[in-house]
Design a protein around this motif. Sequence first.
Motif, PDB file in Angstrom:
ATOM      1  N   ILE A 230     -20.681  40.089  -9.197  1.00  0.00           N
ATOM      2  CA  ILE A 230     -21.645  41.261  -9.437  1.00  0.00           C
ATOM      3  C   ILE A 230     -21.770  41.479 -10.650  1.00  0.00           C
ATOM      4  O   ILE A 230     -22.770  41.885 -11.962  1.00  0.00           O
ATOM      5  CB  ILE A 230     -22.372  42.005  -8.626  1.00  0.00           C
ATOM      6  N   ARG A 231     -20.303  41.967 -10.950  1.00  0.00           N
ATOM      7  CA  ARG A 231     -20.237  42.763 -12.101  1.00  0.00           C
ATOM      8  C   ARG A 231     -19.793  41.287 -13.146  1.00  0.00           C
ATOM      9  O   ARG A 231     -20.130  42.130 -14.414  1.00  0.00           O
ATOM     10  CB  ARG A 231     -18.422  43.069 -11.943  1.00  0.00           C
ATOM     11  N   SER A 232     -19.477  40.435 -12.542  1.00  0.00           N
ATOM     12  CA  SER A 232     -19.583  39.077 -13.774  1.00  0.00           C
ATOM     13  C   SER A 232     -20.808  38.876 -14.464  1.00  0.00           C
ATOM     14  O   SER A 232     -21.528  39.127 -15.511  1.00  0.00           O
ATOM     15  CB  SER A 232     -19.117  38.037 -13.280  1.00  0.00           C
ATOM     16  N   MET A 233     -22.151  39.015 -13.814  1.00  0.00           N
ATOM     17  CA  MET A 233     -23.042  38.855 -13.940  1.00  0.00           C
ATOM     18  C   MET A 233     -24.175  40.268 -14.770  1.00  0.00           C
ATOM     19  O   MET A 233     -24.125  39.980 -16.048  1.00  0.00           O
ATOM     20  CB  MET A 233     -24.432  39.109 -12.915  1.00  0.00           C
ATOM     21  N   ARG A 234     -23.480  41.032 -14.653  1.00  0.00           N
ATOM     22  CA  ARG A 234     -24.075  42.626 -15.368  1.00  0.00           C
ATOM     23  C   ARG A 234     -22.939  42.112 -16.654  1.00  0.00           C
ATOM     24  O   ARG A 234     -23.565  42.750 -18.344  1.00  0.00           O
ATOM     25  CB  ARG A 234     -23.646  43.702 -14.278  1.00  0.00           C
ATOM     26  N   ASP A 235     -21.983  42.377 -16.275  1.00  0.00           N
ATOM     27  CA  ASP A 235     -21.136  42.208 -17.354  1.00  0.00           C
ATOM     28  C   ASP A 235     -21.507  40.969 -18.878  1.00  0.00           C
ATOM     29  O   ASP A 235     -22.081  41.207 -20.044  1.00  0.00           O
ATOM     30  CB  ASP A 235     -19.439  41.618 -17.653  1.00  0.00           C
ATOM     31  N   ARG A 236     -22.133  39.754 -18.595  1.00  0.00           N
ATOM     32  CA  ARG A 236     -23.465  38.365 -18.885  1.00  0.00           C
ATOM     33  C   ARG A 236     -24.256  39.493 -19.765  1.00  0.00           C
ATOM     34  O   ARG A 236     -24.266  38.675 -20.792  1.00  0.00           O
ATOM     35  CB  ARG A 236     -23.073  38.049 -17.939  1.00  0.00           C
ATOM     36  N   ALA A 237     -24.695  39.793 -18.892  1.00  0.00           N
ATOM     37  CA  ALA A 237     -26.286  40.392 -19.167  1.00  0.00           C
ATOM     38  C   ALA A 237     -25.998  41.644 -20.326  1.00  0.00           C
ATOM     39  O   ALA A 237     -26.376  41.656 -21.354  1.00  0.00           O
ATOM     40  CB  ALA A 237     -26.905  41.155 -18.092  1.00  0.00           C
ATOM     41  N   ALA A 238     -24.768  42.508 -20.578  1.00  0.00           N
ATOM     42  CA  ALA A 238     -24.238  43.307 -21.137  1.00  0.00           C
ATOM     43  C   ALA A 238     -23.826  42.948 -22.622  1.00  0.00           C
ATOM     44  O   ALA A 238     -23.805  42.773 -23.953  1.00  0.00           O
ATOM     45  CB  ALA A 238     -23.197  44.458 -20.895  1.00  0.00           C
ATOM     46  N   GLU A 239     -23.262  41.823 -22.478  1.00  0.00           N
ATOM     47  CA  GLU A 239     -23.369  40.441 -23.917  1.00  0.00           C
ATOM     48  C   GLU A 239     -24.159  39.948 -24.427  1.00  0.00           C
ATOM     49  O   GLU A 239     -23.778  39.716 -25.715  1.00  0.00           O
ATOM     50  CB  GLU A 239     -22.196  39.252 -23.307  1.00  0.00           C
ATOM     51  N   LEU A 240     -24.512  39.955 -23.912  1.00  0.00           N
ATOM     52  CA  LEU A 240     -26.760  39.500 -24.143  1.00  0.00           C
ATOM     53  C   LEU A 240     -27.241  40.202 -24.719  1.00  0.00           C
ATOM     54  O   LEU A 240     -28.338  40.190 -25.504  1.00  0.00           O
ATOM     55  CB  LEU A 240     -27.145  38.042 -23.591  1.00  0.00           C
ATOM     56  N   GLY A 241     -26.616  41.815 -25.028  1.00  0.00           N
ATOM     57  CA  GLY A 241     -27.342  43.166 -25.022  1.00  0.00           C
ATOM     58  C   GLY A 241     -28.123  43.922 -24.262  1.00  0.00           C
ATOM     59  O   GLY A 241     -29.705  43.960 -24.411  1.00  0.00           O
ATOM     60  N   GLY A 242     -28.053  43.313 -22.672  1.00  0.00           N
ATOM     61  CA  GLY A 242     -29.347  43.558 -21.989  1.00  0.00           C
ATOM     62  C   GLY A 242     -28.806  44.215 -20.912  1.00  0.00           C
ATOM     63  O   GLY A 242     -28.033  44.997 -20.877  1.00  0.00           O
ATOM     64  N   THR A 243     -28.802  44.082 -19.225  1.00  0.00           N
ATOM     65  CA  THR A 243     -28.856  45.114 -18.744  1.00  0.00           C
ATOM     66  C   THR A 243     -29.460  44.754 -16.985  1.00  0.00           C
ATOM     67  O   THR A 243     -29.687  43.014 -16.915  1.00  0.00           O
ATOM     68  CB  THR A 243     -29.453  46.520 -18.191  1.00  0.00           C
ATOM     69  N   LEU A 244     -28.038  44.318 -16.011  1.00  0.00           N
ATOM     70  CA  LEU A 244     -28.486  43.832 -14.008  1.00  0.00           C
ATOM     71  C   LEU A 244     -28.576  45.403 -13.615  1.00  0.00           C
ATOM     72  O   LEU A 244     -27.700  45.414 -13.749  1.00  0.00           O
ATOM     73  CB  LEU A 244     -27.473  42.944 -14.730  1.00  0.00           C
ATOM     74  N   ASP A 245     -29.526  45.346 -12.950  1.00  0.00           N
ATOM     75  CA  ASP A 245     -29.128  46.426 -11.444  1.00  0.00           C
ATOM     76  C   ASP A 245     -29.303  45.867 -10.111  1.00  0.00           C
ATOM     77  O   ASP A 245     -30.574  44.051 -10.106  1.00  0.00           O
ATOM     78  CB  ASP A 245     -30.449  47.136 -11.729  1.00  0.00           C
TER      79      ASP A 245
END
Length: 72
Positions: free
Chosen positions: A38-53
């Motif tokens: 989950i932390r990796s998915m959040r980091d990847r979303a953030a790298e692309l300018g987004g969020t993951l919840d």
Amino acid sequence: HARPGSFWVRLAAANGITLEVHDDGPGLAADYRPGVGIRSMRDRAAELGGTLDLLSRRPHGTLVRAEWRLPA
């Protein structure tokens, strides 16, 4: 991990892109803490300018929502 009976995937695009995966499994435990995945998915979303919840859905299930805003 979710042990769902079924799940739904929704992809929407308007002012941004929203990807949702919702299942009808038992949901998140009260003491849930995100792991490496989950932390990796959040980091990847953030790298692309987004969020993951991750959201617990009542009475059952979990919703994973990733959102990215599009430039105006």
